[in-house]
Write a protein that holds these residues in place. Structure first.
Motif, mmCIF file in Angstrom:
data_model
loop_
_atom_site.group_PDB
_atom_site.id
_atom_site.type_symbol
_atom_site.label_atom_id
_atom_site.label_comp_id
_atom_site.label_asym_id
_atom_site.label_seq_id
_atom_site.Cartn_x
_atom_site.Cartn_y
_atom_site.Cartn_z
ATOM 1 N N ASP A 7 0.842 -1.262 -0.038
ATOM 2 C CA ASP A 7 -0.022 -0.171 0.421
ATOM 3 C C ASP A 7 0.658 1.192 -0.164
ATOM 4 N N PRO A 8 0.681 2.375 -0.678
ATOM 5 C CA PRO A 8 1.198 3.519 -0.885
ATOM 6 C C PRO A 8 1.759 3.739 0.402
ATOM 7 N N VAL A 9 0.924 3.664 1.625
ATOM 8 C CA VAL A 9 1.123 4.420 2.923
ATOM 9 C C VAL A 9 2.040 4.122 3.422
ATOM 10 N N PHE A 10 2.774 2.615 2.905
ATOM 11 C CA PHE A 10 3.505 2.205 4.125
ATOM 12 C C PHE A 10 4.924 1.758 3.074
ATOM 13 N N THR A 11 4.961 1.784 1.797
ATOM 14 C CA THR A 11 5.893 2.299 1.008
ATOM 15 C C THR A 11 7.161 2.724 1.936
ATOM 16 N N ALA A 12 7.012 4.283 2.118
ATOM 17 C CA ALA A 12 8.271 4.851 2.624
ATOM 18 C C ALA A 12 8.848 4.500 3.920
ATOM 19 N N GLU A 13 7.642 3.608 4.723
ATOM 20 C CA GLU A 13 8.614 3.124 6.414
ATOM 21 C C GLU A 13 9.619 1.596 5.533
ATOM 22 N N PHE A 14 8.943 1.377 4.193
ATOM 23 C CA PHE A 14 9.900 -0.052 4.718
ATOM 24 C C PHE A 14 10.955 0.607 3.999
ATOM 25 N N ALA A 15 10.995 1.459 2.746
ATOM 26 C CA ALA A 15 12.021 1.879 2.290
ATOM 27 C C ALA A 15 13.010 2.207 2.946
ATOM 28 N N ASP A 16 12.535 3.148 4.478
ATOM 29 C CA ASP A 16 13.692 4.084 5.209
ATOM 30 C C ASP A 16 14.065 2.710 6.151
ATOM 31 N N ALA A 17 13.422 1.022 6.051
ATOM 32 C CA ALA A 17 13.988 0.623 7.146
ATOM 33 C C ALA A 17 14.846 0.066 6.287
ATOM 34 N N GLY A 18 14.545 -0.047 5.010
ATOM 35 C CA GLY A 18 16.145 -0.756 4.118
ATOM 36 C C GLY A 18 15.582 -2.169 3.760
ATOM 37 N N TYR A 19 14.179 -2.070 3.711
ATOM 38 C CA TYR A 19 13.756 -3.471 3.101
ATOM 39 C C TYR A 19 13.786 -4.096 1.644
ATOM 40 N N LEU A 20 13.654 -2.809 1.156
ATOM 41 C CA LEU A 20 13.231 -3.049 -0.570
ATOM 42 C C LEU A 20 15.046 -2.249 -1.298
ATOM 43 N N ALA A 21 14.493 -3.423 -2.196
ATOM 44 C CA ALA A 21 15.454 -3.713 -3.167
ATOM 45 C C ALA A 21 15.351 -2.432 -4.015
ATOM 46 N N PRO A 22 15.818 -2.104 -4.922
ATOM 47 C CA PRO A 22 15.918 -0.882 -6.068
ATOM 48 C C PRO A 22 14.475 -1.697 -6.972
ATOM 49 N N VAL A 23 14.146 -0.778 -7.531
ATOM 50 C CA VAL A 23 13.292 -1.529 -8.752
ATOM 51 C C VAL A 23 13.915 -0.825 -9.634
ATOM 52 N N PRO A 24 13.338 -1.358 -11.080
ATOM 53 C CA PRO A 24 14.201 -0.703 -12.423
ATOM 54 C C PRO A 24 13.901 0.617 -12.603
ATOM 55 N N ALA A 25 14.566 1.359 -12.873
ATOM 56 C CA ALA A 25 13.937 2.810 -12.939
ATOM 57 C C ALA A 25 13.647 3.207 -14.036
ATOM 58 N N ASN A 26 13.439 2.692 -15.013
ATOM 59 C CA ASN A 26 12.332 3.971 -15.719
ATOM 60 C C ASN A 26 10.610 2.953 -15.626
ATOM 61 N N ALA A 27 10.749 2.632 -13.933
ATOM 62 C CA ALA A 27 9.550 2.296 -13.673
ATOM 63 C C ALA A 27 8.676 3.605 -13.156
ATOM 64 N N SER A 28 8.684 4.865 -13.264
ATOM 65 C CA SER A 28 8.183 5.694 -12.876
ATOM 66 C C SER A 28 7.699 6.438 -13.821
ATOM 67 N N GLU A 29 8.913 6.258 -15.372
ATOM 68 C CA GLU A 29 7.966 6.441 -16.826
ATOM 69 C C GLU A 29 6.656 6.222 -17.454
ATOM 70 N N GLY A 30 6.153 7.839 -16.957
ATOM 71 C CA GLY A 30 5.039 7.820 -17.783
ATOM 72 C C GLY A 30 3.712 7.032 -16.756
ATOM 73 N N VAL A 31 4.299 6.978 -15.749
ATOM 74 C CA VAL A 31 3.530 6.892 -14.007
ATOM 75 C C VAL A 31 2.859 8.620 -14.037
ATOM 76 N N LEU A 32 1.127 8.266 -13.756
ATOM 77 C CA LEU A 32 0.358 9.196 -12.987
ATOM 78 C C LEU A 32 1.452 10.283 -12.154
ATOM 79 N N GLN A 33 1.168 11.451 -11.876
ATOM 80 C CA GLN A 33 1.927 12.147 -10.731
ATOM 81 C C GLN A 33 1.116 11.572 -9.240
#
Lengths: 443, 315, 274
Positions: free
Chosen positions: A113-139
């Motif tokens: 869920d977007p609301v806990f994505t930050a928490e997961f990232a901050d704790a270092g639990y997320l590996a990098p996603v493809p660099a182009n994953a934000s292309e063409g995605v709604l703001q």
């Protein structure tokens, strides 16, 4: 495939252990061995923890929703398998966080869920996603998948709330629904016509979705500068906070409030919009899935169903609708993070987003997907346009590793809604959030 | 074993026998400890060690998802908890639930025990059915009563004369606590009544007969003969149930999730530790919860002891 | 006559108390998902259906939870009863210093607030790799059922005429034969009773079940019930949940039907004699 082994193994060994006095040691040993030896021969399996999808409609063949995506994204190199998380976002967060805190390698991919994505990232639990994953995605969707200025998960779909209503009731109240409406207007209209205004106000995350939308629509924010973690700035005690509290107070104390307001959620508000055409119905703010729900319901009610932009908190100020959805994250502890990253590209491809939207009514995060012919056939053009615009101009919940704590703090002051007081609640909330973030108060 | 059996009438024999006896008791001691050791180790492994760890963690500000921010804060966590109204509200709820449920269970359980004790037919059926609530999973009981009280799917509103059909039991504190208590009482009264039944069956019929002959009314017999003679059974039942009720968690988790101020001390601890991953303040709560239980156990034992002693003096 | 009528009324009241809520879940489980979703406040289903049971039976996660619960509870029960038998034998038959200490420890543990353990246990389990595994639940279940098992068993063992063992030995039986032929049959009912009570405890546990697991790898039935996922994305499906509840209640009813005498004896044994 490899999963049942630990259990059968420990059960099989059971009778032999009977004679051993300290059999416990054997249980641990055997299970650990079985767990370690779980690797399949050859083709690796990527385990994707998914949130529950709506049930497939009768007659649907094959794998549905995210399970379907998993099937389509399995290749010769790897198989993607899904594992179901509990229903509530809060519970999903707990289940995932507990596993990740245990540095469990069995998670490769997860629906966040977007609301806990930050928490997961901050704790270092997320590996990098493809660099182009934000292309063409709604703001709006990109914001919900970013932390510290970087995209940390790939948006699969984006959810937003719009105002759903019964056209007949709006007509009776002389409301021009082609123009933006305010909360005051719809509450008054509902009261006059014996209808209700459906919101989510149980003591759960969903209630904060509403509060957050009320505050951001009034130009404020619950917290800002969230990158400072526990030292974030608290902004509830502001004019925007007072406006928001005023709206909650007004609705909760009016006859437009539903009987189960204090335990209401996205599901309980649906019947209030009317099960048959003769019901007065009313208004409700709810996510995009409502269209599909009513399409499958009573025909006359469906014909009378209208949709409009999320209501304004302050007249003339453009509303900032809630945004939700799901991001796909790759676990930092995955043993196959390369393959998992590859799979993310397939999972969030435009094609899969469109199929997923058609199947489940959950809207794409990719902008281009909204022009897809198949999707256009499924939804009225104006509704698709409303969804897209709503996601683009949404007022996301502040991405913070402490968001869950903030939610609990807000809930403890704003719940039950009937006790919200525009004069005192915002100030009390601000003081309380600060105390909680400093570890001086329990929540 | 054979050493004790072989005794010869010789002067030194008693001395040797004594030595043999001490040796035997030493052996018995050793064997005794060998036999209880696994169980004791097992019991302490999962309780004593984690408790010490909780004690240690409670001195830190420590959030699992932000391990770098961990810092030593001394007794600050305890201070924060003990000066927090939420803790006291939750302790208040817990004590309320404990007192209400145990009191109601004691009365209903006693009535059930009386019926079962006197019953001459259908004993098997009664015993079987009374064990069903005891055996049912608490979560299932919680669901059953939650649905029963539910606004949309429950029959309670329709059946109760003074309650409107759209009354939301889980919409405010006291009705929600009431529903929680109902589920708790339903599930655990059988246990109480069985313990009381066992106590009841220990009372000699002769004593009751004698009281009857002396012209004691039913009420007098109840208060003067039955209840005083059941003190031990009542004490055990109340002690167990009270401590059990103080730990209430399952029913609250399922029925309200702590909303409307219905949270218990256990639920608060669970939320801090498991939902918010605040191991520091959560551990402080764990320690305080543990101390509360010890305090209640101590008070109850004290209370009953005084009572028992007083009763003995009277008798 | 009057007492008979009174007894009859009391009997009916007890039966109502015990069985009515079970009947309510049963009735709910026959309501269709649609009926329950639309609001169905009457007691009986309008249009009884067995669909809910079909849904539950096909729910792979629920099946896993059933397997987990049965497996974990059975293993924990077996191990716990073995350890408790040893300990109870010592307590009932041997005279050793520190007997009171052991009993006090057992008493303290029976009263322990389990929730205060889940934090440190979770922290420990994740380091040891026991989190979300069967042993991760078996160990705490053992610890917390041991007091109950020890009590029940030592109460039973105190009643066993141990002289018979010696008598058998005098009659020429070996120690082992005496133990097997005389003591085992006498002790078996007590052990069995302790096992049932222990199993109930493990089967009922919720706190450890939700705190120390996170997937169907080890999640037991009560936790799975709390996480039940239905067609409505936001609300648990009332009638399906009722069907699942019924299915986990049936084993309990069967055990109770078969062994009610033993269970009652076990529950009350330790209590009265103190």
């Amino acid at each position: 495939m490899g999963r049942p082994e630990p259990h059968t193994a420990s059960r099989r060994k059971h009778p032999r252990r009977r004679q051993v006095a300290l059999g416990m040691v054997a249980v641990i040993a055997s299970s650990l061995l079985a767990a370690c030896g779980g690797g399949d021969s050859g083709k690796p399996t990527l385990t994707w923890y998914i949130n529950p999808d709506p049930t497939a409609p009768g007659g649907f063949k094959g794998a549905f929703g995210q399970a379907g995506i998993a099937e389509r994204c399995s290749t010769d190199e790897y198989t993607v398998e899904t594992e179901l998380l509990p229903q509530s976002a809060t519970e999903q967060r707990i289940q995932l966080l507990r596993r990740l805190a245990a540095e469990d390698t069995s998670i490769d991919l997860m629906s966040l869920d977007p609301v806990f994505t930050a928490e997961f990232a901050d704790a270092g639990y997320l590996a990098p996603v493809p660099a182009n994953a934000s292309e063409g995605v709604l703001q709006g969707a990109v914001e919900g998948a970013s932390w510290d200025g970087k995209l940390v998960a790939a948006p699969l779909w984006a959810n937003t709330q719009v105002l759903w209503y019964r056209k007949s009731l709006a007509e009776a109240a002389n409301l021009d629904m082609t123009q933006p409406v305010t909360w005051d207007q719809i509450i008054d209209a509902a009261v006059e016509n014996k209808g209700t205004v459906g919101v989510q106000a149980n003591k759960y995350e969903g209630y904060v979705v509403w509060i957050n939308a009320l505050i951001t629509s009034a130009g404020g924010a619950i917290i800002t500068e969230t990158d400072k973690g526990a030292d974030a700035d608290v902004g509830v005690d502001s004019e925007a906070g007072t406006v928001a509290a005023g709206i909650v107070e007004k609705l909760a104390n009016s006859s437009a409030a539903q009987a189960d307001l204090s335990v209401s959620n996205e599901g309980t508000v649906i019947p209030y919009l009317g099960e048959k055409a003769s019901d007065p119905g009313g208004f409700m703010v709810n996510w995009t899935f409502i269209y599909a729900t009513f399409k499958g319901g009573d025909e006359a009610v469906f014909k009378d169903l209208g949709w409009a932009r999320y209501p304004q908190s302050v007249e003339g100020k453009e509303s900032r609708p809630p945004i939700g959805g799901i991001n796909i994250g790759v676990s930092a502890f995955s043993e196959n993070s390369d393959l998992a990253t590859q799979a993310v590209e397939c999972i969030t491809s435009e094609e899969n987003q469109v199929t997923y939207a058609i199947e489940t009514g959950n809207m794409p995060a990719s902008e281009a997907a909204y022009d897809d012919e198949a999707l256009k056939k499924q939804f009225p053009t104006d509704l698709l346009e409303l969804f897209r615009e709503s996601i683009e101009t949404a007022g996301p919940r502040p991405p913070s590793p402490y968001w869950n704590t903030v939610v609990s703090a807000v809930l403890s002051k704003w719940h039950p809604p009937s006790e919200v007081d525009e004069k005192t609640t915002p100030e009390e909330t601000a003081t309380f959030i600060n105390a909680v973030l400093d570890g001086d108060a329990l929540v | 074993m054979a050493t004790g059996a072989v005794t010869a009438p010789r002067p030194q024999a008693s001395d040797r026998a004594r030595r043999a006896a001490t040796e035997r008791s030493r052996g018995e001691n050793r064997l005794g400890w060998k036999l209880v050791a696994p169980a004791v180790v097992m019991m302490l492994l999962v309780t004593a060690y984690p408790m010490f760890r909780a004690l240690y963690l409670s001195l830190y500000k420590y959030r699992l998802t932000a391990p770098e921010d961990r810092e030593f804060v001394g007794l600050n966590n305890y201070l924060a908890v003990l000066t927090d109204s939420l803790w006291w509200i939750d302790v208040g709820n817990t004590v309320f639930i404990m007192v209400v449920t145990v009191a109601v269970e004691l009365v209903i359980g006693f009535a059930f025990a009386m019926v079962m004790h006197r019953l001459i037919f259908a004993r098997g059926i009664v015993r079987t059915s009374i064990l069903i609530p005891y055996g049912i999973i608490t979560v299932v009981s919680a669901f059953a009563w939650q649905f029963a009280f539910s606004l949309n799917n429950g029959f309670v509103n329709g059946w109760l004369p003074l309650v409107g059909d759209d009354f939301n039991w889980f919409g405010s504190k006291w009705p929600a606590l009431f529903a929680i208590c109902v589920s708790e009482i339903w599930k655990t009264t059988p246990f109480m009544s069985l313990l009381l039944l066992a106590g009841l069956s220990q009372i000699s019929e002769d004593m009751l007969e004698a009281a009857k002959v002396d012209g004691a009314t039913w009420w007098q017999r109840l208060w003067k003969v039955i209840i005083p003679n059941m003190r031990a059974a009542i004490m055990v039942a109340v002690l167990f149930r009270a401590l059990d009720a103080f730990r209430i968690f399952d029913n609250i988790y399922v029925m309200t999730r702590g909303a409307q101020g219905t949270e218990s001390a256990s639920f608060l601890t669970y939320r801090q530790v498991i939902e918010q991953f605040e191991l520091g303040i959560g551990s402080a709560l764990s320690v305080l919860l543990f101390l509360s239980v010890m305090l209640i156990a101590f008070l109850l034992v004290k209370l009953f002891k005084v009572d028992l002693a007083a009763a003995r003096q009277e008798g | 006559m009057r007492t008979k009528v009174g007894q009859g009324i009391g009997l009916v009241l007890i039966l109502l108390w015990c069985l009515f809520p079970v009947a309510w879940i049963l009735s709910l489980s026959f309501k269709s998902v649609e009926e329950a979703a639309a609001g169905s406040p009457q007691f009986l289903p309008k249009d009884p259906t067995l669909d809910t049971y079909q849904v539950v039976l096909q729910d792979a996660d629920f099946q896993r939870a059933l397997i987990n619960s049965f497996g974990i509870s059975l293993i924990a029960t077996t191990l716990s009863v073995i350890l408790a038998t040893l300990a109870a034998y010592a307590i009932a038959r041997l005279d050793f210093t520190g007997k009171r200490v052991v009993l006090s420890i057992a008493l303290a543990i029976a009263m322990f607030p389990v929730v205060s353990l889940v934090g440190p246990l979770f922290d420990q389990w994740r380091v040891l790799g026991l989190f979300d595994t069967w042993p991760g639940l078996i160990i705490p279940y053992m610890s917390f059922t041991l007091p109950l098992a020890i009590w029940t068993l030592s109460a039973f063992f105190r009643e066993i005429p141990w002289e018979m063992e010696q008598a058998a030995q005098v009659d020429g039986a070996t120690a082992w034969q005496a133990f097997r032929k005389v003591i085992v049959p006498l002790a078996a009912p007590g052990v069995f009773t302790a096992a049932i009570l222990t199993f109930f405890f493990a089967w009922n546990d919720f706190v450890f079940g939700i705190s120390l697991t996170s997937t169907t790898d080890a999640r037991p039935v009560p936790a799975q019930l709390a996480f039940f996922v239905g067609p409505d994305q936001f609300n648990a499906p009332t009638s399906t949940l009722a069907a699942a509840s019924m299915m986990v209640t049936v084993p309990i009813i069967i055990i109770v039907l078969l062994f009610q005498r033993k269970i009652v004896a076990g529950l009350t044994s330790g209590a009265v004699k103190g």
